[in-house]
Each structure stands twice: as structure tokens, then as C-alpha cells.
Design a protein around this motif. Structure first.
Motif, PDB file in Angstrom:
ATOM      1  N   VAL A 275       1.292  -1.409   0.395  1.00  0.00           N
ATOM      2  CA  VAL A 275       0.080   0.038   0.005  1.00  0.00           C
ATOM      3  C   VAL A 275       0.613   1.421   0.103  1.00  0.00           C
ATOM      4  N   ASP A 276       0.687   1.689  -1.620  1.00  0.00           N
ATOM      5  CA  ASP A 276       1.302   2.971  -1.197  1.00  0.00           C
ATOM      6  C   ASP A 276       1.046   4.073  -0.383  1.00  0.00           C
ATOM      7  N   GLU A 277       1.363   5.716  -0.082  1.00  0.00           N
ATOM      8  CA  GLU A 277       0.538   6.736   0.027  1.00  0.00           C
ATOM      9  C   GLU A 277      -0.585   6.258   2.156  1.00  0.00           C
ATOM     10  N   ALA A 278       0.147   5.337   2.998  1.00  0.00           N
ATOM     11  CA  ALA A 278      -1.072   4.847   3.293  1.00  0.00           C
ATOM     12  C   ALA A 278      -1.496   5.409   4.532  1.00  0.00           C
ATOM     13  N   HIS A 279      -0.930   6.598   4.794  1.00  0.00           N
ATOM     14  CA  HIS A 279      -1.708   7.466   5.436  1.00  0.00           C
ATOM     15  C   HIS A 279      -2.670   7.563   5.016  1.00  0.00           C
ATOM     16  N   ALA A 280      -2.948   7.188   3.780  1.00  0.00           N
ATOM     17  CA  ALA A 280      -4.396   7.575   3.255  1.00  0.00           C
ATOM     18  C   ALA A 280      -5.758   6.896   3.450  1.00  0.00           C
ATOM     19  N   PHE A 281      -4.526   5.756   4.560  1.00  0.00           N
ATOM     20  CA  PHE A 281      -6.412   4.974   4.977  1.00  0.00           C
ATOM     21  C   PHE A 281      -5.947   4.618   6.009  1.00  0.00           C
ATOM     22  N   PHE A 282      -4.961   4.429   6.825  1.00  0.00           N
ATOM     23  CA  PHE A 282      -5.359   4.227   8.203  1.00  0.00           C
ATOM     24  C   PHE A 282      -5.713   5.671   8.890  1.00  0.00           C
ATOM     25  N   GLY A 283      -6.833   5.342   9.144  1.00  0.00           N
ATOM     26  CA  GLY A 283      -7.992   6.479   9.842  1.00  0.00           C
ATOM     27  C   GLY A 283      -8.821   6.445   9.039  1.00  0.00           C
ATOM     28  N   GLY A 284      -8.848   5.847   7.830  1.00  0.00           N
ATOM     29  CA  GLY A 284     -10.295   5.780   6.906  1.00  0.00           C
ATOM     30  C   GLY A 284     -11.349   3.942   6.985  1.00  0.00           C
ATOM     31  N   ILE A 285     -11.832   3.836   6.336  1.00  0.00           N
ATOM     32  CA  ILE A 285     -12.770   3.138   6.663  1.00  0.00           C
ATOM     33  C   ILE A 285     -11.436   1.484   6.468  1.00  0.00           C
TER      34      ILE A 285
ATOM     35  N   ALA B 199      -9.657  -0.470   9.353  1.00  0.00           N
ATOM     36  CA  ALA B 199      -9.686  -1.998  10.900  1.00  0.00           C
ATOM     37  C   ALA B 199      -8.747  -3.066   9.865  1.00  0.00           C
ATOM     38  N   ALA B 200      -9.132  -3.531   8.767  1.00  0.00           N
ATOM     39  CA  ALA B 200      -8.674  -4.130   7.663  1.00  0.00           C
ATOM     40  C   ALA B 200      -7.405  -4.757   7.673  1.00  0.00           C
ATOM     41  N   LEU B 201      -6.494  -3.243   7.614  1.00  0.00           N
ATOM     42  CA  LEU B 201      -4.886  -3.351   7.854  1.00  0.00           C
ATOM     43  C   LEU B 201      -4.187  -3.714   8.900  1.00  0.00           C
ATOM     44  N   ARG B 202      -5.278  -3.468  10.276  1.00  0.00           N
ATOM     45  CA  ARG B 202      -4.855  -3.544  11.492  1.00  0.00           C
ATOM     46  C   ARG B 202      -4.805  -4.960  12.118  1.00  0.00           C
ATOM     47  N   THR B 203      -6.062  -5.360  11.507  1.00  0.00           N
ATOM     48  CA  THR B 203      -5.515  -7.206  10.969  1.00  0.00           C
ATOM     49  C   THR B 203      -4.803  -7.961  10.641  1.00  0.00           C
ATOM     50  N   ILE B 204      -4.330  -7.495   9.690  1.00  0.00           N
ATOM     51  CA  ILE B 204      -3.223  -7.808   8.894  1.00  0.00           C
ATOM     52  C   ILE B 204      -2.060  -8.082   9.816  1.00  0.00           C
ATOM     53  N   ILE B 205      -2.226  -6.800  10.330  1.00  0.00           N
ATOM     54  CA  ILE B 205      -0.915  -6.356  10.810  1.00  0.00           C
ATOM     55  C   ILE B 205      -0.671  -6.753  12.403  1.00  0.00           C
TER      56      ILE B 205
ATOM     57  N   ALA C  92       1.794   9.674  10.635  1.00  0.00           N
ATOM     58  CA  ALA C  92       0.019  10.424  10.794  1.00  0.00           C
ATOM     59  C   ALA C  92      -0.402   8.537  10.843  1.00  0.00           C
ATOM     60  N   LEU C  93       0.759   8.110  10.918  1.00  0.00           N
ATOM     61  CA  LEU C  93       0.393   6.263  10.565  1.00  0.00           C
ATOM     62  C   LEU C  93       0.088   6.294  12.887  1.00  0.00           C
ATOM     63  N   PRO C  94      -1.002   5.027  12.643  1.00  0.00           N
ATOM     64  CA  PRO C  94      -0.962   4.383  13.770  1.00  0.00           C
ATOM     65  C   PRO C  94       0.286   3.674  14.335  1.00  0.00           C
ATOM     66  N   GLU C  95       0.772   3.500  15.927  1.00  0.00           N
ATOM     67  CA  GLU C  95       1.713   3.290  16.354  1.00  0.00           C
ATOM     68  C   GLU C  95       2.026   1.953  15.971  1.00  0.00           C
ATOM     69  N   VAL C  96       0.315   1.619  16.229  1.00  0.00           N
ATOM     70  CA  VAL C  96       0.897  -0.087  16.028  1.00  0.00           C
ATOM     71  C   VAL C  96       1.217  -0.612  14.492  1.00  0.00           C
ATOM     72  N   ALA C  97       1.227   0.112  13.396  1.00  0.00           N
ATOM     73  CA  ALA C  97       1.750   0.625  12.028  1.00  0.00           C
ATOM     74  C   ALA C  97       3.449   0.364  12.275  1.00  0.00           C
ATOM     75  N   ILE C  98       4.182   1.146  13.352  1.00  0.00           N
ATOM     76  CA  ILE C  98       5.916   1.255  13.451  1.00  0.00           C
ATOM     77  C   ILE C  98       6.000   0.559  14.513  1.00  0.00           C
ATOM     78  N   SER C  99       4.970   0.586  15.401  1.00  0.00           N
ATOM     79  CA  SER C  99       6.593  -0.707  16.676  1.00  0.00           C
ATOM     80  C   SER C  99       6.059  -2.688  15.871  1.00  0.00           C
ATOM     81  N   GLN C 100       5.194  -2.294  14.704  1.00  0.00           N
ATOM     82  CA  GLN C 100       4.017  -4.499  14.607  1.00  0.00           C
ATOM     83  C   GLN C 100       5.492  -4.604  13.401  1.00  0.00           C
TER      84      GLN C 100
END
Length: 344
Positions: free
Chosen positions: A222-232, A235-241, A260-268
Motif C-alpha cells: 500500500v503506497d501513501e498508507a496514511h490515506a488509509f489508516f484512519g479511514g474505513i 480496521a482491515a489493515l490493523r487485522t493483517i498487522i 500520521a500512522l497509528p503506533e501499531v503500524a510502526i511498532s509491529q
């Protein structure tokens, strides 16, 4: 000696990223990345320093590897140069099936509280039908307050106007069918419909691997991922993470705005590729979420030139300075030049 990042000892299922970069800039040993096991990867960097270029290098390696399939989300159209590459499919204006999204996802997509009258009616429509047309008929014929029905119709009419829902929309099986991978060109979509596509595709890939209904390991890129984290799609991206490793679903997110990303996207993320970052907010976001072994060396070795990167490999708990190799497929992420246009 070739170094493989990501925890594997073999070279058969590893992709070529580039080579080590010495402090004087001279090239060192080849650096490869493990493609055999599932990973959560993060590629960051300010505009013009190679973030999308590196993402393209990874897609090239995934496309050539056996047993894995890249599913690339391209929100700005920089990877359409893959069109025509053997076995790789580019889907312009991708569409998904309405029933791929859960009732809660539909309420999120339309900005509805699922406990409100309108949200509850849409929830029922999604639960009892399988296409957007059927959902609209359901709310039109529902035994409910006329104002509620009208509101639900209006919200579903808005979703229909996005033109991203189809009864024969993309499925997980269709996404991994192309020999070398698939590109979802979302550059013609606005924020909400683009998120709807990613939510549907990411969720379906995860469910398909849990059910073992696809026999390849998908890498959602996923390019430009900040456009999807925080959007609908969040939830699906966090599930994969958090849960994708066991069924074998990988996620690689790229952004010029890690803050702009949630901490889980970086820490995981077990593989972090960092190009030049100058924003203190972005650098601090990486430092806060990363393990202690990388703190000092990471900030000290932040790259300064396009194409150079610092890679944090959580498997070996080491930080590597790397020069990314040249692309095989032309990169489409450059900016036009007024001088070049004048000369042309």
C-alpha cells in the motif's frame, strides 16, 4: 557475503534490494530481503528520496518469486508502468462486491452510527442482501419511518455514485490469479471509495488465507498508507498487522508521513526501510514506536541522498545502511519539469 534481511538463511526465496553502503559511499555486499515468510514492512521517506521507488523494487522481486503474490494499492498512479510486464495485471478503477464489506464497515463508510435509525436500517439491508442494488431496494421497501428510509436511500445513492461496487467485483482469488501480481490503480477514486476498495480487498485476502482457499501467500503493498489508516480501511489493515502472520498475509505500507500512522503500524513492523526524513514529528514517531536497540544508531545514520536508506531488521535486531538497486521496470513517480516541457 550476501546478507538476507527478515530472518531467513536461504537465498532461494529472497529478493534483491541493493547493497550495503559504506560511510564513504562505496558499495558493499549484496542485501536481500526474505520473501518466504510473512512480514509487516514499513517504507518511509520525504518526497523525492526514493520511498515509492523502493516500493517498486520490492514489487519487482515479489513478482519474480514463487509462492507469493503482490497485491499493490496505488492511490496516485505511480506504478502503472508495470502494465505490460509479463504476468502482471493492472486494474484501473477497481471494483469490489458490496457484500465483501460487513454491516459495520458499511455504516463506517457512510458515516452512520449503527445504533441510529438510519444506520440500523442500512445494517439490516447489508445483512439481508448481497448487492448494492438490492440494498437500495430493501430500504425503499422497508416498513420504517419515511424520513429514515429517505436518509438511507440518500446515503446508498452516494455510495452508488462512487462506481466502485459491482456484483462481480474483485475477490481474493481474482487478486492472486495473475501470474506475477496485480495492481489496483485507485488514482481515479476519491478518499472514501478508495478506502472501501482497500477495506474489501484486505479483508477478503485475510479471510481467504484463514480458510486456505488461496494457495499463494499474498503481500498487500500500500503506497501513501496514511490515506488509509484512519479511514474505513483502517480496521482491515490493523487485522493483517496484528493477526496476518499466522495465515500468511503480509502488509507493506509506504508513507512520507509516518507521524500520521497509528503506533501499531510502526511498532509491529519487523522490517523498516527509512529514506531521508527531515520532519521532527515524523522522526520522533519512528523513534517512539521502535525498539530500544535502534534508537541511537537510527538517528545517527539517517540517510541524506536519494536512493540510500537505513533498514531496521527486527529478526536480527540490527540496523543496516543500504543503497537501493536500480529498478527493472520504469519508475512512474517523478515530477514533470517546466524546463523539459519548454524544450519539448
Amino acid at each position: 557475503m550476501t546478507q538476507v534481511l527478515g530472518g531467513t538463511r536461504g537465498l532461494d526465496t529472497a529478493g534483491n534490494l541493493g547493497h550495503y553502503r559504506a560511510r564513504d559511499g562505496s558499495p558493499g555486499a549484496t542485501v536481500r530481503i526474505d520473501l518466504d515468510n510473512p512480514h509487516v514492512g514499513l517504507i518511509v521517506g520525504k518526497r523525492g528520496y526514493g520511498k515509492s521507488y523502493t516500493l517498486g523494487v520490492l514489487v519487482e522481486e515479489l513478482a519474480d518469486a514463487e509462492g507469493v503474490t503482490p497485491v499493490v494499492v496505488d492511490p496516485i498512479g505511480v506504478f502503472t508502468t508495470f502494465e505490460g510486464v509479463s504476468g502482471f495485471e493492472v486494474v484501473s478503477d477497481p471494483r469490489v462486491s458490496a457484500d465483501t464489506l460487513s454491516p459495520r464497515a458499511w455504516c463506517d463508510l457512510l458515516g452512520l452510527d449503527h445504533e441510529s435509525a438510519t444506520g440500523s436500517l442500512v445494517w439490516r439491508a447489508v445483512s439481508e442482501t448481497s448487492t448494492l442494488a438490492e440494498m437500495r431496494d430493501f430500504v425503499s421497501e422497508a416498513d420504517a419511518n419515511p424520513a429514515t428510509c429517505r436518509s438511507a436511500r440518500n446515503h446508498l445513492a452516494l455510495a452508488a455514485s462512487w462506481d466502485v461496487f459491482s456484483s462481480n467485483g474483485l475477490t481474493a482469488a481474482a487478486c492472486v490469479e495473475p501470474e506475477s501480481g496485480i495492481l489496483l490503480d485507485c488514482s481515479g477514486c476519491d478518499h472514501a471509495p478508495m478506502n472501501a476498495v482497500v477495506r474489501a480487498v484486505a479483508g477478503d485476502l485475510y479471510r481467504a488465507r484463514v480458510a486456505e482457499s488461496i494457495d499463494t501467500l499474498p503481500w498487500l503493498v500500500v503506497d501513501e498508507a496514511h490515506a488509509f489508516f484512519g479511514g474505513i480501511a483502517d480496521a482491515a489493515l490493523r487485522t493483517i498487522i496484528t493477526r496476518g502472520r499466522h495465515p500468511g498475509v503480509s502488509l507493506v505500507a509506504a508513507t512520507q508521513r509516518p507521524a500520521a500512522l497509528p503506533e501499531v503500524a510502526i511498532s509491529q513492523s519487523d522490517l523498516l526501510v527509512a529514506h531521508r526524513l527531515t520532519s521532527r514529528r515524523d522522526r520522533d514517531a519512528l523513534a517512539r514506536a521502535r525498539p530500544t536497540y535502534m534508537q541511537g544508531s537510527f538517528t545517527d545514520r539517517m540517510p541524506e541522498t536519494p536512493g540510500s536508506a537505513v533498514i531496521v531488521d527486527d529478526a536480527t535486531e540490527r540496523v543496516h545502511s543500504v543503497q537501493i538497486r536500480k529498478r527493472q521496470v520504469e519508475h512512474g513517480g517523478g515530477s514533470p519539469s517546466a524546463n523539459e516541457l519548454r524544450k519539448g
